[in-house]
Scaffold this motif. Structure first.
Motif, PDB file in Angstrom:
ATOM      1  N   THR A  11       0.021  13.316  -3.970  1.00 35.00           N
ATOM      2  CA  THR A  11       0.725  12.455  -4.906  1.00 35.00           C
ATOM      3  C   THR A  11       0.365  11.000  -4.628  1.00 35.00           C
ATOM      4  O   THR A  11      -0.211  10.667  -3.585  1.00 35.00           O
ATOM      5  CB  THR A  11       2.236  12.642  -4.785  1.00 35.00           C
ATOM      6  N   GLN A  12       0.740  10.129  -5.557  1.00 34.74           N
ATOM      7  CA  GLN A  12       0.523   8.702  -5.341  1.00 34.74           C
ATOM      8  C   GLN A  12       1.311   8.219  -4.125  1.00 34.74           C
ATOM      9  O   GLN A  12       0.833   7.362  -3.376  1.00 34.74           O
ATOM     10  CB  GLN A  12       0.899   7.918  -6.591  1.00 34.74           C
ATOM     11  N   ALA A  13       2.501   8.770  -3.918  1.00 32.57           N
ATOM     12  CA  ALA A  13       3.317   8.384  -2.759  1.00 32.57           C
ATOM     13  C   ALA A  13       2.614   8.775  -1.455  1.00 32.57           C
ATOM     14  O   ALA A  13       2.628   8.011  -0.478  1.00 32.57           O
ATOM     15  CB  ALA A  13       4.698   9.035  -2.841  1.00 32.57           C
ATOM     16  N   GLU A  14       1.996   9.939  -1.437  1.00 31.51           N
ATOM     17  CA  GLU A  14       1.265  10.369  -0.239  1.00 31.51           C
ATOM     18  C   GLU A  14       0.043   9.486  -0.010  1.00 31.51           C
ATOM     19  O   GLU A  14      -0.297   9.170   1.145  1.00 31.51           O
ATOM     20  CB  GLU A  14       0.844  11.831  -0.386  1.00 31.51           C
ATOM     21  N   ALA A  15      -0.609   9.091  -1.093  1.00 34.08           N
ATOM     22  CA  ALA A  15      -1.759   8.191  -0.967  1.00 34.08           C
ATOM     23  C   ALA A  15      -1.334   6.850  -0.393  1.00 34.08           C
ATOM     24  O   ALA A  15      -2.027   6.267   0.449  1.00 34.08           O
ATOM     25  CB  ALA A  15      -2.428   8.005  -2.330  1.00 34.08           C
ATOM     26  N   LEU A  16      -0.186   6.339  -0.845  1.00 38.21           N
ATOM     27  CA  LEU A  16       0.351   5.086  -0.302  1.00 38.21           C
ATOM     28  C   LEU A  16       0.578   5.201   1.200  1.00 38.21           C
ATOM     29  O   LEU A  16       0.252   4.281   1.956  1.00 38.21           O
ATOM     30  CB  LEU A  16       1.683   4.742  -0.980  1.00 38.21           C
ATOM     31  N   THR A  17       1.139   6.319   1.630  1.00 39.44           N
ATOM     32  CA  THR A  17       1.411   6.524   3.059  1.00 39.44           C
ATOM     33  C   THR A  17       0.114   6.507   3.864  1.00 39.44           C
ATOM     34  O   THR A  17       0.045   5.907   4.939  1.00 39.44           O
ATOM     35  CB  THR A  17       2.145   7.863   3.272  1.00 39.44           C
ATOM     36  N   ILE A  18      -0.933   7.144   3.350  1.00 37.37           N
ATOM     37  CA  ILE A  18      -2.228   7.157   4.044  1.00 37.37           C
ATOM     38  C   ILE A  18      -2.776   5.745   4.177  1.00 37.37           C
ATOM     39  O   ILE A  18      -3.235   5.335   5.251  1.00 37.37           O
ATOM     40  CB  ILE A  18      -3.227   8.056   3.302  1.00 37.37           C
ATOM     41  N   VAL A  19      -2.715   4.962   3.092  1.00 34.08           N
ATOM     42  CA  VAL A  19      -3.206   3.579   3.130  1.00 34.08           C
ATOM     43  C   VAL A  19      -2.426   2.768   4.157  1.00 34.08           C
ATOM     44  O   VAL A  19      -3.004   2.027   4.966  1.00 34.08           O
ATOM     45  CB  VAL A  19      -3.110   2.938   1.739  1.00 34.08           C
ATOM     46  N   GLU A  20      -1.100   2.896   4.136  1.00 32.59           N
ATOM     47  CA  GLU A  20      -0.259   2.128   5.060  1.00 32.59           C
ATOM     48  C   GLU A  20      -0.525   2.515   6.509  1.00 32.59           C
ATOM     49  O   GLU A  20      -0.632   1.647   7.386  1.00 32.59           O
ATOM     50  CB  GLU A  20       1.217   2.356   4.714  1.00 32.59           C
ATOM     51  N   GLN A  21      -0.649   3.804   6.786  1.00 36.64           N
ATOM     52  CA  GLN A  21      -0.884   4.258   8.157  1.00 36.64           C
ATOM     53  C   GLN A  21      -2.251   3.815   8.668  1.00 36.64           C
ATOM     54  O   GLN A  21      -2.391   3.412   9.830  1.00 36.64           O
ATOM     55  CB  GLN A  21      -0.756   5.782   8.223  1.00 36.64           C
ATOM     56  N   GLU A  22      -3.259   3.874   7.800  1.00 32.94           N
ATOM     57  CA  GLU A  22      -4.585   3.430   8.207  1.00 32.94           C
ATOM     58  C   GLU A  22      -4.611   1.923   8.448  1.00 32.94           C
ATOM     59  O   GLU A  22      -5.293   1.440   9.350  1.00 32.94           O
ATOM     60  CB  GLU A  22      -5.622   3.829   7.151  1.00 32.94           C
ATOM     61  N   HIS A  23      -3.887   1.178   7.635  1.00 37.12           N
ATOM     62  CA  HIS A  23      -3.809  -0.269   7.846  1.00 37.12           C
ATOM     63  C   HIS A  23      -3.156  -0.578   9.189  1.00 37.12           C
ATOM     64  O   HIS A  23      -3.607  -1.485   9.912  1.00 37.12           O
ATOM     65  CB  HIS A  23      -3.023  -0.917   6.714  1.00 37.12           C
ATOM     66  N   LYS A  24      -2.121   0.165   9.540  1.00 41.56           N
ATOM     67  CA  LYS A  24      -1.468  -0.038  10.829  1.00 41.56           C
ATOM     68  C   LYS A  24      -2.416   0.260  11.986  1.00 41.56           C
ATOM     69  O   LYS A  24      -2.322  -0.341  13.058  1.00 41.56           O
ATOM     70  CB  LYS A  24      -0.222   0.844  10.924  1.00 41.56           C
ATOM     71  N   ARG A  25      -3.335   1.175  11.773  1.00 42.15           N
ATOM     72  CA  ARG A  25      -4.324   1.498  12.816  1.00 42.15           C
ATOM     73  C   ARG A  25      -5.411   0.432  12.907  1.00 42.15           C
ATOM     74  O   ARG A  25      -6.283   0.491  13.772  1.00 42.15           O
ATOM     75  CB  ARG A  25      -4.971   2.859  12.531  1.00 42.15           C
ATOM     76  N   GLY A  26      -5.383  -0.522  11.980  1.00 39.16           N
ATOM     77  CA  GLY A  26      -6.361  -1.599  12.003  1.00 39.16           C
ATOM     78  C   GLY A  26      -7.618  -1.311  11.205  1.00 39.16           C
ATOM     79  O   GLY A  26      -8.631  -1.999  11.358  1.00 39.16           O
ATOM     80  N   HIS A  27      -7.553  -0.317  10.337  1.00 34.70           N
ATOM     81  CA  HIS A  27      -8.714   0.054   9.543  1.00 34.70           C
ATOM     82  C   HIS A  27      -8.718  -0.691   8.206  1.00 34.70           C
ATOM     83  O   HIS A  27      -7.689  -1.171   7.745  1.00 34.70           O
ATOM     84  CB  HIS A  27      -8.751   1.568   9.341  1.00 34.70           C
ATOM     85  N   VAL A  28      -9.897  -0.775   7.603  1.00 32.44           N
ATOM     86  CA  VAL A  28     -10.118  -1.630   6.432  1.00 32.44           C
ATOM     87  C   VAL A  28     -10.225  -0.797   5.167  1.00 32.44           C
ATOM     88  O   VAL A  28     -10.870   0.254   5.157  1.00 32.44           O
ATOM     89  CB  VAL A  28     -11.414  -2.452   6.606  1.00 32.44           C
ATOM     90  N   GLN A  29      -9.609  -1.301   4.095  1.00 34.90           N
ATOM     91  CA  GLN A  29      -9.678  -0.615   2.809  1.00 34.90           C
ATOM     92  C   GLN A  29     -10.863  -1.134   1.993  1.00 34.90           C
ATOM     93  O   GLN A  29     -11.024  -2.343   1.822  1.00 34.90           O
ATOM     94  CB  GLN A  29      -8.379  -0.820   2.009  1.00 34.90           C
TER      95      GLN A  29
END
Length: 313
Positions: free
Chosen positions: A176-194
């Motif tokens: 879902t879009q909500a799950e996609a948001l969670t993935i983006v947020e978690q990866e950002h917290k890990r210091g990864h780039v979108q």
């Protein structure tokens, strides 16, 4: 044992139909797109040089690229098309990544020349944008010691989402879009780039958001080796020397190795290397880092402006 298929999958037919709507999309483009989408892990592994076949195939690809340089091109006039023109990413902030994965209507925006500074593959055409698939990252899986988790590549809209989930059922799933948001947020917290990714063989347009780390990402590694595969966000990081304590958190998290310094001393930014992702600013506990617009770095990809420009046409 896998069953042999006589007829193509529904997603393959949908891809063919979508490709047929573009007069500039050739049979070779379609074959390239099919190979890329169907055998993504082999494609990326060879591209990064990590697959055993890389020693055989990469020289062949290089040979054909050198030949194609001397052939006339109808799409770019006298300007020769480079690899980066056909396959590239645009660095975006975590907030813009969130907006892209929550678009709730179809978008058709062609030729983003100022935003995407390449001669090809620079359209955002989102059909059924709520259809999102998360794919195990081919770059991470081709690395000897991949960063975890691996399920972080977001394929957005059709016909791409259905194509990927049908051809890679064990390495992808619909979310879902909500799950996609969670993935983006978690990866950002890990210091990864979108990065918003575009590819000529993928119908000349945006098809994915990748959450990238410098140790695994083929695009970041290509940049370090002199292939300009990523376009800047349009911003650069600025350091407030009075607030900087030299904790070096920004140095650790910078995926582009654009920040340097010694502990307990103010750090410095290599503006040529900085692509303005904003990870360093969020990791600075003292707020010593801010992003500022850098016109020489290009125009930011701002979702609201794109939507407004589409409405005004």
């Amino acid at each position: 044992m896998r069953k042999f298929r006589i007829f193509p999958r529904p997603s393959t037919i949908a891809f063919i139909r979508e490709a047929s709507k573009s007069p500039s999309f050739s049979l070779m483009d379609w074959i390239h797109g099919y190979v890329y989408g169907r055998w993504t892990y082999l494609y990326i592994g060879i591209g990064k040089g990590n697959h055993p076949l890389a020693k055989i195939i990469r020289p062949m690809v290089g040979f054909f690229q050198r030949i194609s340089y001397f052939l006339p091109t109808l799409t770019t006039g006298n300007k020769k098309t480079t690899f980066s023109d056909t396959y590239h990413g645009k660095v975006i902030s975590v907030n813009e990544a969130k907006k892209l994965v929550t678009v709730n209507r179809e978008i058709v925006i062609d030729d983003l020349e100022k935003v995407i500074p390449y001669t090809k593959a620079r359209s955002i055409i989102l059909k059924n944008p709520e259809n999102i698939v998360v794919l195990d990252c081919p770059c991470r899986l081709s690395s000897p010691t991949p960063c975890l988790p691996v399920d972080v590549c977001l394929i957005i809209g059709e016909p791409f989402a259905s194509f990927v989930v049908e051809h890679h059922p064990h390495r992808s799933r619909k979310i879902t879009q909500a799950e996609a948001l969670t993935i983006v947020e978690q990866e950002h917290k890990r210091g990864h780039v979108q990065h918003a990714f575009f590819k000529e063989a993928m119908l000349n347009r945006f098809y994915a958001i990748c959450n990238c780390c410098g140790c695994c990402c083929g695009a970041i590694q290509a940049m370090k080796n002199g292939t300009p595969m990523l376009a800047s966000s349009g911003y650069i990081a600025n350091i407030d020397a009075e607030l900087c304590e030299g904790c070096l958190a920004c140095v650790h998290f910078c995926q582009f190795q654009a920040i340097a310094g010694e502990r307990h001393q103010s750090v410095t930014v290599d503006t040529a290397q900085c692509l303005g992702c904003g990870v360093c600013a969020d990791k600075c506990k003292n707020g010593a880092i801010t992003l500022t617009r850098a016109p020489e770095k290009g125009v930011p990809l701002v979702v609201e402006k794109l939507l407004n420009s589409e409405n005004s046409e």
